[in-house]
Design an enzyme around this catalytic site. Structure first.
Site, PDB file in Angstrom:
ATOM      1  CG  ASN A  10      -1.777   1.200   1.350  1.00 21.13           C
ATOM      2  OD1 ASN A  10      -1.834   2.014   0.435  1.00 21.13           O
ATOM      3  ND2 ASN A  10      -2.473   1.329   2.476  1.00 21.13           N
ATOM      4  CE  LYS A  12      -0.237   3.042   4.801  1.00 21.52           C
ATOM      5  NZ  LYS A  12      -0.143   3.079   6.247  1.00 21.52           N
ATOM      6  CG  HIS A  96      -5.698   1.792   5.431  1.00 18.62           C
ATOM      7  ND1 HIS A  96      -5.273   2.696   6.380  1.00 18.62           N
ATOM      8  CD2 HIS A  96      -4.672   0.942   5.221  1.00 18.62           C
ATOM      9  CE1 HIS A  96      -4.027   2.397   6.716  1.00 18.62           C
ATOM     10  NE2 HIS A  96      -3.636   1.335   6.031  1.00 18.62           N
ATOM     11  CD  GLU A  98      -2.894   5.302   6.885  1.00 17.06           C
ATOM     12  OE1 GLU A  98      -3.038   5.358   5.645  1.00 17.06           O
ATOM     13  OE2 GLU A  98      -1.876   4.832   7.434  1.00 17.06           O
ATOM     14  CD  GLU A 166      -3.278  -2.690   7.326  1.00 20.23           C
ATOM     15  OE1 GLU A 166      -2.172  -2.852   6.835  1.00 20.23           O
ATOM     16  OE2 GLU A 166      -3.998  -1.715   7.092  1.00 20.23           O
ATOM     17  N   GLY A 172       2.756   2.293  10.736  1.00 20.67           N
ATOM     18  CA  GLY A 172       3.669   3.419  10.560  1.00 20.67           C
ATOM     19  C   GLY A 172       4.431   3.802  11.817  1.00 20.67           C
ATOM     20  CB  SER A 212       5.671  -1.671  11.905  1.00 25.55           C
ATOM     21  OG  SER A 212       5.235  -0.355  12.191  1.00 25.55           O
TER      22      SER A 212
HETATM   23  O1  G3H Z   1      -1.733  -0.613   4.637  1.00 27.42           O
HETATM   24  C1  G3H Z   1      -0.669  -0.755   5.231  1.00 27.42           C
HETATM   25  C2  G3H Z   1      -0.572  -0.481   6.642  1.00 27.42           C
HETATM   26  O2  G3H Z   1      -1.168   0.714   6.977  1.00 27.42           O
HETATM   27  C3  G3H Z   1       0.790  -0.685   7.225  1.00 27.42           C
HETATM   28  O3  G3H Z   1       1.599   0.440   7.065  1.00 27.42           O
HETATM   29  O4  G3H Z   1       3.713  -0.874   6.990  1.00 27.42           O
HETATM   30  O5  G3H Z   1       3.771   1.617   7.076  1.00 27.42           O
HETATM   31  O6  G3H Z   1       3.060   0.285   9.084  1.00 27.42           O
HETATM   32  P1  G3H Z   1       3.126   0.364   7.587  1.00 27.42           P
END
Ligand code: G3H
Length: 249
Positions: A10, A12, A96, A98, A166, A172, A212
């Site tokens: 992803n 983002k 997601h 977010e 997640e 993150g 993460s």
């Molecule tokens: O969609 C992916 C997740 O939000 C994980 O993000 O690997 O940066 O923690 P991350």
């Protein structure tokens, strides 16, 4: 039937045209296990979807990061499921954390989106997960069960659904769930699906972990029996994403 390992990247809200091309070049040159062993899907921002689709190796696929809840129309700024289908985009990420947190997407809204996207022929990576407060108060399972129920209430055919667990506190933050923590929730989710949706679906739905994940921690997580892959954020923008794909074997 064995569940095929799934690795999603992803991206983002990141990237320029040049950066996107560079990531795709890295992926195209990577030697990874075959498509029979691992399914790889990368999710660039909407504006780069067609570019990535046109450049990406044919054994990897692309996903949008969101789509509108119903048929398109007078919904300024939205992108409909029909448009994604029209562009030949096979996958979409829905729910997601977010978007749940920043854009107030409720469980019901996410359930409606998943159902509509599936009805149009898209495959869906449906995201669920608890906040740190919810984990510390002992309500992790209640939260993820409610999020999953809102999807189950609207969806009967789960063939094209991948469930992404997640935990919000791991996204993150560099604070990855331990393999035992991930396994515990994935196992409980599978039990929930078994009791509330059906034994076949519980056995076949892929439950992937996100939060993460990186090249160093992926192997141990991948070794957990109910961890069927990953949804990777930050590390999917880096060459180590290839190592995460390789953790399938
Ligand atoms: O969609 C992916 C997740 O939000 C994980 O993000 O690997 O940066 O923690 P991350």
């Amino acid at each position: 039937m064995a569940r095929k390992f799934f690795v999603g990247g992803n991206w983002k809200c990141n990237g320029t045209t040049e950066e996107v091309k560079k990531i795709v070049t890295t992926l195209n040159e990577a030697e990874v296990p075959s498509h029979d062993v691992v399914e790889v899907v990368v999710s660039p921002p909407f504006v780069f979807l067609t570019l990535v689709k046109s450049l990406l190796r044919s054994d990897f696929h692309v996903a949008a990061q969101n789509c509108w809840v119903r048929k398109g129309g007078a919904f300024t700024g939205e992108v409909s499921a029909e448009m994604l289908v029209n562009l030949g985009i096979p996958w979409v990420i829905i729910g997601h954390s977010e978007r749940r947190a920043l854009l107030n997407e409720s469980n019901e809204f996410v359930g409606d989106k998943v159902a509509y996207a599936l009805s149009q022929g898209l495959k869906v990576i449906a995201c669920i997960g608890e906040t740190v407060e919810q984990r510390e108060s002992g309500s992790t399972m209640a939260v993820v069960a409610a999020q999953t129920k809102a999807i189950a209430d609207k969806v009967t055919n789960w063939d094209n659904v991948v469930l992404a667990y997640e935990p919000v506190w791991a996204i993150g933050t560099g604070k990855v769930a331990t393999p035992a923590q991930a396994q515990e929730v994935h196992c409980e989710l599978r039990k929930w699906l078994n009791q509330n949706v059906g034994a076949d679906i519980a056995a076949s739905v892929r439950i992937i972990y996100g939060g993460s994940v990186n090249g160093a921690n992926c192997k141990e997580l991948a070794g957990q029996p109910d961890v069927d892959g990953f949804l990777v954020g930050g590390a999917s923008l880096k060459p180590e994403f290839v190592d995460i794909i390789k953790s399938a074997t």
